[in-house]
Scaffold this active site. Structure first.
Site, PDB file in Angstrom:
ATOM      1  N   ASP A 125       0.818  -1.206   0.000  1.00 28.05           N
ATOM      2  CA  ASP A 125       0.000   0.000   0.000  1.00 28.05           C
ATOM      3  C   ASP A 125       0.857   1.264   0.000  1.00 28.05           C
ATOM      4  O   ASP A 125       0.493   2.274  -0.606  1.00 28.05           O
ATOM      5  CB  ASP A 125      -0.929   0.000   1.216  1.00 28.05           C
ATOM      6  CG  ASP A 125      -2.067  -1.008   1.077  1.00 28.05           C
ATOM      7  OD1 ASP A 125      -2.281  -1.509  -0.045  1.00 28.05           O
ATOM      8  OD2 ASP A 125      -2.726  -1.294   2.084  1.00 28.05           O
ATOM      9  N   LYS A 172       2.870   6.157  -2.945  1.00 32.69           N
ATOM     10  CA  LYS A 172       3.947   6.862  -3.645  1.00 32.69           C
ATOM     11  C   LYS A 172       3.607   7.011  -5.126  1.00 32.69           C
ATOM     12  O   LYS A 172       3.805   8.075  -5.721  1.00 32.69           O
ATOM     13  CB  LYS A 172       5.257   6.101  -3.482  1.00 32.69           C
ATOM     14  CG  LYS A 172       6.412   6.669  -4.289  1.00 32.69           C
ATOM     15  CD  LYS A 172       7.651   5.790  -4.217  1.00 32.69           C
ATOM     16  CE  LYS A 172       8.743   6.299  -5.148  1.00 32.69           C
ATOM     17  NZ  LYS A 172       9.939   5.409  -5.139  1.00 32.69           N
ATOM     18  N   ASP A 232      -0.371  14.495  20.868  1.00 31.74           N
ATOM     19  CA  ASP A 232       0.869  14.173  20.162  1.00 31.74           C
ATOM     20  C   ASP A 232       0.765  14.530  18.681  1.00 31.74           C
ATOM     21  O   ASP A 232       1.777  14.599  17.984  1.00 31.74           O
ATOM     22  CB  ASP A 232       1.194  12.682  20.293  1.00 31.74           C
ATOM     23  CG  ASP A 232       1.726  12.317  21.673  1.00 31.74           C
ATOM     24  OD1 ASP A 232       1.939  13.236  22.483  1.00 31.74           O
ATOM     25  OD2 ASP A 232       1.931  11.117  21.930  1.00 31.74           O
ATOM     26  N   THR A 283      -8.825   3.813   7.103  1.00 32.58           N
ATOM     27  CA  THR A 283      -8.409   2.502   7.598  1.00 32.58           C
ATOM     28  C   THR A 283      -6.907   2.452   7.875  1.00 32.58           C
ATOM     29  O   THR A 283      -6.361   1.379   8.113  1.00 32.58           O
ATOM     30  CB  THR A 283      -8.769   1.398   6.580  1.00 32.58           C
ATOM     31  OG1 THR A 283      -8.277   1.766   5.286  1.00 32.58           O
ATOM     32  CG2 THR A 283     -10.278   1.194   6.506  1.00 32.58           C
ATOM     33  N   TYR A 338      -3.701   5.316   9.500  1.00 32.03           N
ATOM     34  CA  TYR A 338      -3.237   5.901  10.763  1.00 32.03           C
ATOM     35  C   TYR A 338      -4.403   6.365  11.645  1.00 32.03           C
ATOM     36  O   TYR A 338      -4.389   6.217  12.862  1.00 32.03           O
ATOM     37  CB  TYR A 338      -2.302   7.066  10.441  1.00 32.03           C
ATOM     38  CG  TYR A 338      -1.475   7.584  11.601  1.00 32.03           C
ATOM     39  CD1 TYR A 338      -1.302   6.857  12.773  1.00 32.03           C
ATOM     40  CD2 TYR A 338      -0.838   8.822  11.507  1.00 32.03           C
ATOM     41  CE1 TYR A 338      -0.528   7.343  13.816  1.00 32.03           C
ATOM     42  CE2 TYR A 338      -0.053   9.318  12.545  1.00 32.03           C
ATOM     43  CZ  TYR A 338       0.089   8.569  13.703  1.00 32.03           C
ATOM     44  OH  TYR A 338       0.856   9.051  14.731  1.00 32.03           O
ATOM     45  N   LEU A 398      -7.365   5.081  11.905  1.00 30.45           N
ATOM     46  CA  LEU A 398      -7.995   3.925  12.544  1.00 30.45           C
ATOM     47  C   LEU A 398      -7.211   3.473  13.771  1.00 30.45           C
ATOM     48  O   LEU A 398      -7.794   3.115  14.806  1.00 30.45           O
ATOM     49  CB  LEU A 398      -8.108   2.774  11.539  1.00 30.45           C
ATOM     50  CG  LEU A 398      -8.799   1.499  12.034  1.00 30.45           C
ATOM     51  CD1 LEU A 398     -10.253   1.776  12.383  1.00 30.45           C
ATOM     52  CD2 LEU A 398      -8.699   0.398  10.985  1.00 30.45           C
ATOM     53  N   SER A 399      -5.879   3.524  13.685  1.00 28.10           N
ATOM     54  CA  SER A 399      -5.058   3.096  14.814  1.00 28.10           C
ATOM     55  C   SER A 399      -5.172   4.053  15.994  1.00 28.10           C
ATOM     56  O   SER A 399      -4.777   3.711  17.112  1.00 28.10           O
ATOM     57  CB  SER A 399      -3.590   2.969  14.388  1.00 28.10           C
ATOM     58  OG  SER A 399      -3.018   4.233  14.112  1.00 28.10           O
ATOM     59  N   ALA A 413      -3.231  10.505  20.523  1.00 25.23           N
ATOM     60  CA  ALA A 413      -2.992  10.547  21.973  1.00 25.23           C
ATOM     61  C   ALA A 413      -3.395  11.892  22.576  1.00 25.23           C
ATOM     62  O   ALA A 413      -2.563  12.595  23.156  1.00 25.23           O
ATOM     63  CB  ALA A 413      -1.522  10.241  22.278  1.00 25.23           C
TER      64      ALA A 413
END
Length: 311
Positions: free
Chosen positions: A90, A95, A196, A207, A209, A211-212, A231
């Site tokens: 991905d 890119k 952060d 789905t 960064y 999502l995390s 955060a």
């Protein structure tokens, strides 16, 4: 099958050999169909220097390169082709999309990585996938991009590529301290994030960064942008979804007096106080999807969405 001559521009992962192992199959398949093949210069150099293809294979015995062959190299986004082939995962497709830019060349991703959520064509069915392109047995999805602009204190045009297919992340750097990100939507103050960082993503990037960090999954082509804090120092801060017609304006203060702007993972340091303007780009990324591909099936299979261990 159509007898038309198609031109393919190849982009690839230049860091991990195992993620380009199927390139020989793709090149041979294209050559057998009389395609014109263009290879991005950095990727071509990688193939020459690696053991994936020998010099003879690249320059002689396969007939892929040389004065009588229909193969050439190009630099960056300086090409004209019917399709752009992304050989990697991905990240490689992201890119490729940044290099294709406003050319609007349809992009097909061959997954040679782990997840392959965007680059979903398998390396085990190269011939069937290429044949489908020649038959026209595919669809092209227009995916929105985020355009990044600054007030001149810093340049977010990283490598001359100011648009993100997945997301734009504003992140702390140099110290463990949080940064303050003042956010406005269409000129109206939203909030100041003590966190952060902040991720502004497209539906395609929901789905990734975002999502995390607890953001929701948004179906592609929904027409929205998603703001998700990284955060946050407050339980009251939650992700927010806004129309992609909106303009997001951000200013950052930091103890280090600098911060990072990451455009699809390509990061650049910015001085404190730089005003960042995010809006929908005036062009889209055109992603080729095989006729058998289903977003929801991919979501279940590759992201294990909704999986129940009790079953």
């Amino acid at each position: 099958m159509s007898s038309q001559t198609l031109t393919f521009a190849l982009f690839g992962n230049v860091y991990q050999h195992e993620k380009s192992a199927a390139v020989r199959d793709v090149l041979l398949c294209l050559r057998e169909r009389g395609a014109r093949i263009m290879i991005e210069e950095e990727y071509y150099d990688f193939l020459c220097c690696s053991e994936l293809l020998t010099t003879d294979e690249l320059t002689g015995s396969l007939g892929l390169v040389g004065p009588s062959a229909s193969v050439s190299t190009f630099s960056g986004g300086d090409f004209e082709a019917d399709f752009a082939l992304s050989m990697g995962g991905d990240g490689t497709l992201l890119k490729t999309a940044s290099l294709v830019g406003p050319r609007q060349t349809p992009i097909l991703g061959f997954n040679m990585g782990r997840l392959g959520f965007l680059a979903d064509a398998g390396t085990g069915d190269v011939e069937a996938t290429i044949d489908a392109l020649y038959r026209g047995d595919y669809s092209v999805e227009d995916r929105a991009l985020i355009l990044v602009e600054t007030d001149g204190r810093g340049s977010a045009v990283i490598d001359g590529r100011p648009c993100a297919l997945n997301d734009v992340a504003i992140l702390k750097r140099d110290t463990a301290s949080m940064i303050s990100i003042r956010a406005s939507i269409n000129g109206e103050y939203l909030t100041t994030y003590q966190a952060d960082g902040l991720v502004v993503s497209t539906p395609t990037g929901s789905t990734a960064y975002s999502l995390s960090n607890g953001g929701p999954i948004i179906v592609p082509r929904t027409g929205v942008l998603l703001l998700t804090a990284v955060a946050p120092h407050s339980l009251n801060v939650r992700p927010i979804v806004i129309p992609d017609s909106a303009v997001v304006e951000l200013t950052v203060s930091s103890r280090s007096h600098t911060f990072l702007v990451a455009i699809d993972g390509r990061s650049q340091k910015m001085p404190e106080g730089t005003a960042i303007r995010l809006s929908r780009a005036p062009y889209v990324a055109r992603v080729v999807k095989r006729a058998s591909a289903s977003y929801f099936a991919t979501l279940r299979q590759k992201m294990m969405w909704g999986a129940d261990g009790r079953e």
